[in-house]
Design a protein around this motif. Structure first.
Motif, PDB file in Angstrom:
ATOM      1  N   ALA A 108       3.948 -17.415 -32.602  1.00  0.00           N
ATOM      2  CA  ALA A 108       3.937 -15.764 -32.472  1.00  0.00           C
ATOM      3  C   ALA A 108       3.005 -16.341 -30.914  1.00  0.00           C
ATOM      4  N   GLN A 109       2.961 -14.770 -29.730  1.00  0.00           N
ATOM      5  CA  GLN A 109       2.479 -15.631 -28.672  1.00  0.00           C
ATOM      6  C   GLN A 109       0.979 -15.117 -29.276  1.00  0.00           C
ATOM      7  N   PHE A 110      -0.322 -15.686 -28.724  1.00  0.00           N
ATOM      8  CA  PHE A 110      -1.495 -15.232 -29.217  1.00  0.00           C
ATOM      9  C   PHE A 110      -2.138 -14.488 -28.051  1.00  0.00           C
ATOM     10  N   TRP A 111      -1.271 -12.718 -28.734  1.00  0.00           N
ATOM     11  CA  TRP A 111      -2.784 -11.917 -28.700  1.00  0.00           C
ATOM     12  C   TRP A 111      -3.445 -12.212 -29.503  1.00  0.00           C
ATOM     13  N   ALA A 112      -3.856 -10.645 -29.645  1.00  0.00           N
ATOM     14  CA  ALA A 112      -5.278 -10.490 -30.524  1.00  0.00           C
ATOM     15  C   ALA A 112      -4.381 -10.037 -32.021  1.00  0.00           C
ATOM     16  N   HIS A 113      -3.249  -8.933 -31.293  1.00  0.00           N
ATOM     17  CA  HIS A 113      -3.253  -7.950 -32.833  1.00  0.00           C
ATOM     18  C   HIS A 113      -2.020  -8.886 -33.406  1.00  0.00           C
ATOM     19  N   LYS A 114      -1.792 -10.130 -33.189  1.00  0.00           N
ATOM     20  CA  LYS A 114      -0.402 -10.745 -33.861  1.00  0.00           C
ATOM     21  C   LYS A 114      -1.902 -11.779 -35.277  1.00  0.00           C
ATOM     22  N   HIS A 136      -3.898 -14.235 -35.785  1.00  0.00           N
ATOM     23  CA  HIS A 136      -3.961 -15.564 -36.045  1.00  0.00           C
ATOM     24  C   HIS A 136      -5.504 -15.790 -36.880  1.00  0.00           C
ATOM     25  N   PHE A 137      -6.577 -14.720 -36.656  1.00  0.00           N
ATOM     26  CA  PHE A 137      -7.930 -15.183 -37.097  1.00  0.00           C
ATOM     27  C   PHE A 137      -7.164 -14.585 -38.327  1.00  0.00           C
ATOM     28  N   THR A 138      -6.978 -13.887 -39.044  1.00  0.00           N
ATOM     29  CA  THR A 138      -6.716 -13.659 -40.428  1.00  0.00           C
ATOM     30  C   THR A 138      -6.231 -15.060 -41.103  1.00  0.00           C
ATOM     31  N   LEU A 139      -5.183 -15.810 -40.512  1.00  0.00           N
ATOM     32  CA  LEU A 139      -4.616 -17.111 -41.186  1.00  0.00           C
ATOM     33  C   LEU A 139      -5.825 -17.641 -41.020  1.00  0.00           C
ATOM     34  N   LEU A 140      -6.472 -18.154 -40.400  1.00  0.00           N
ATOM     35  CA  LEU A 140      -7.896 -19.497 -39.914  1.00  0.00           C
ATOM     36  C   LEU A 140      -8.668 -18.879 -40.808  1.00  0.00           C
ATOM     37  N   GLY A 141      -8.755 -17.922 -41.687  1.00  0.00           N
ATOM     38  CA  GLY A 141     -10.362 -17.821 -41.841  1.00  0.00           C
ATOM     39  C   GLY A 141      -9.283 -17.792 -43.929  1.00  0.00           C
ATOM     40  N   ALA A 142      -8.428 -17.430 -43.708  1.00  0.00           N
ATOM     41  CA  ALA A 142      -7.690 -17.857 -45.544  1.00  0.00           C
ATOM     42  C   ALA A 142      -7.486 -19.177 -45.840  1.00  0.00           C
ATOM     43  N   LEU A 202      -6.262 -17.693 -27.661  1.00  0.00           N
ATOM     44  CA  LEU A 202      -6.017 -18.964 -28.012  1.00  0.00           C
ATOM     45  C   LEU A 202      -7.086 -19.782 -27.811  1.00  0.00           C
ATOM     46  N   ALA A 203      -7.391 -19.855 -26.935  1.00  0.00           N
ATOM     47  CA  ALA A 203      -9.583 -20.177 -26.730  1.00  0.00           C
ATOM     48  C   ALA A 203     -10.680 -19.880 -28.032  1.00  0.00           C
ATOM     49  N   HIS A 204     -10.648 -18.753 -28.000  1.00  0.00           N
ATOM     50  CA  HIS A 204     -11.282 -18.275 -29.474  1.00  0.00           C
ATOM     51  C   HIS A 204     -10.984 -18.379 -30.470  1.00  0.00           C
ATOM     52  N   LEU A 205      -9.862 -18.623 -30.668  1.00  0.00           N
ATOM     53  CA  LEU A 205      -9.344 -19.192 -32.053  1.00  0.00           C
ATOM     54  C   LEU A 205      -8.946 -20.785 -32.126  1.00  0.00           C
ATOM     55  N   ARG A 206      -9.049 -21.089 -31.288  1.00  0.00           N
ATOM     56  CA  ARG A 206     -10.155 -22.804 -31.696  1.00  0.00           C
ATOM     57  C   ARG A 206     -11.395 -22.881 -32.058  1.00  0.00           C
TER      58      ARG A 206
END
Length: 289
Positions: A198-204, A206-212, A236-240
């Motif tokens: 998935a593209q690194f948009w906020a609505h994708k 990814h944050f939930t996966l990292l939390g899991a 992406l930088a935020h997710l890193r």
């Protein structure tokens, strides 16, 4: 007797546009390959023939109007339709255009209505006002609207007051990997891994996966690797930083955009596909009903 001419309008995309390019390429290829028969002629209209770049002054005027709170169609397709002698148009991708022949419109999503709180729905190249103006004009004037599934069709009817007979649900084509040569990336995890393409948009989401993954780690459970492939759209930088804060940075791989050959290898070797995107209902690779 002159044959009935149906113009197929695509849109300019590149592989790095992700699902949009995958879907549009599949739709355009299938539509262009149709045999119209003796009475019907299929006319693919390339993006270069109707792109807003062909009329830069009009595009500049539309941008100026936006500065004052208005929205105008970015392209005028009336000369194109006259030149190609089109009787009807089919938009394989959403487009904001002036057109004077009947048309069928493909609707991918109405995320600006369903998840308006996300920044990508309110700003950037396609701000909220343009998305709304596009839907009101193009859906209102369309002879028929094609959505990828029943849920998408129902959303369009409800949010824009469209008649039941006007919106039809036709499954979008899935990408064909049968002719793609598999390329195994050098960074492929040696153990079990989950894949999220998935593209690194906020609505994708990814944050939930990292939390899991962080939750599994905190409970002392085995933590599989997570491979997130796609182009950076600002998140992406935020997710890193989130992965580092959770202490799971060594379990998360962000290789960026990958080729179709690499993606095929990942699909075949992943333990599971995960897809927590908050925008739908038309999602590739999964397609919700």
């Amino acid at each position: 007797m002159r044959r009935f001419r149906i113009g197929i309008f695509g849109r300019g995309t590149s592989p790095s546009d992700g699902g949009a390019d995958t879907l549009l390429s599949g739709l355009t290829a299938q539509l262009s390959a149709l045999e119209g028969g003796a009475a019907v002629e299929i006319v693919p209209v390339p993006w270069s023939a109707w792109s807003h770049r062909r009329r830069p002054l009009r595009y500049l005027w539309c941008r100026m109007v936006r500065c004052f709170g208005g929205e105008l169609p970015l392209v005028d397709l009336r000369p194109v339709c006259r030149r190609l002698r089109l009787d009807i148009a089919y938009f394989a991708a959403p487009a904001f255009a002036r057109i004077d022949v009947p048309y069928v419109f493909t609707l991918w999503d109405i995320g600006h209505r369903t998840i308006p709180e996300f920044p990508e729905m309110r700003s950037g190249r396609d701000p909220w006002t343009q998305r709304e103006a596009l839907c009101r004009l193009m859906l209102g004037q369309a002879s028929y609207i094609v959505a990828g599934n029943r849920t998408g069709a129902a959303e369009a009817r409800e949010l824009f007051g469209l008649g039941a007979e006007k919106v039809v649900a036709i499954p979008f084509p899935n990408p064909d990997f049968s002719t793609v040569t598999e390329v195994v990336p050098s960074w492929l995890p040696s153990g079990a891994f989950f894949l999220y393409p998935a593209q690194f948009w906020a609505h994708k989401n990814h944050f939930t996966l990292l939390g899991a993954l962080a939750d599994l780690s905190s409970k002392g459970l085995p933590v599989p690797s997570l491979v997130c492939v796609g182009s950076d759209k600002g998140n992406l930088a935020h997710l890193r930083s989130v992965a580092h804060a959770h202490g799971i940075a060594d379990r998360v791989i962000f290789p960026g955009f990958v080729s179709r050959g690499e993606l095929k290898a990942l699909y075949r070797r992943a333990t599971a596909l995960v897809f927590p995107s908050l925008l739908g209902p038309n999602n590739l690779p999964p397609q919700a009903a």
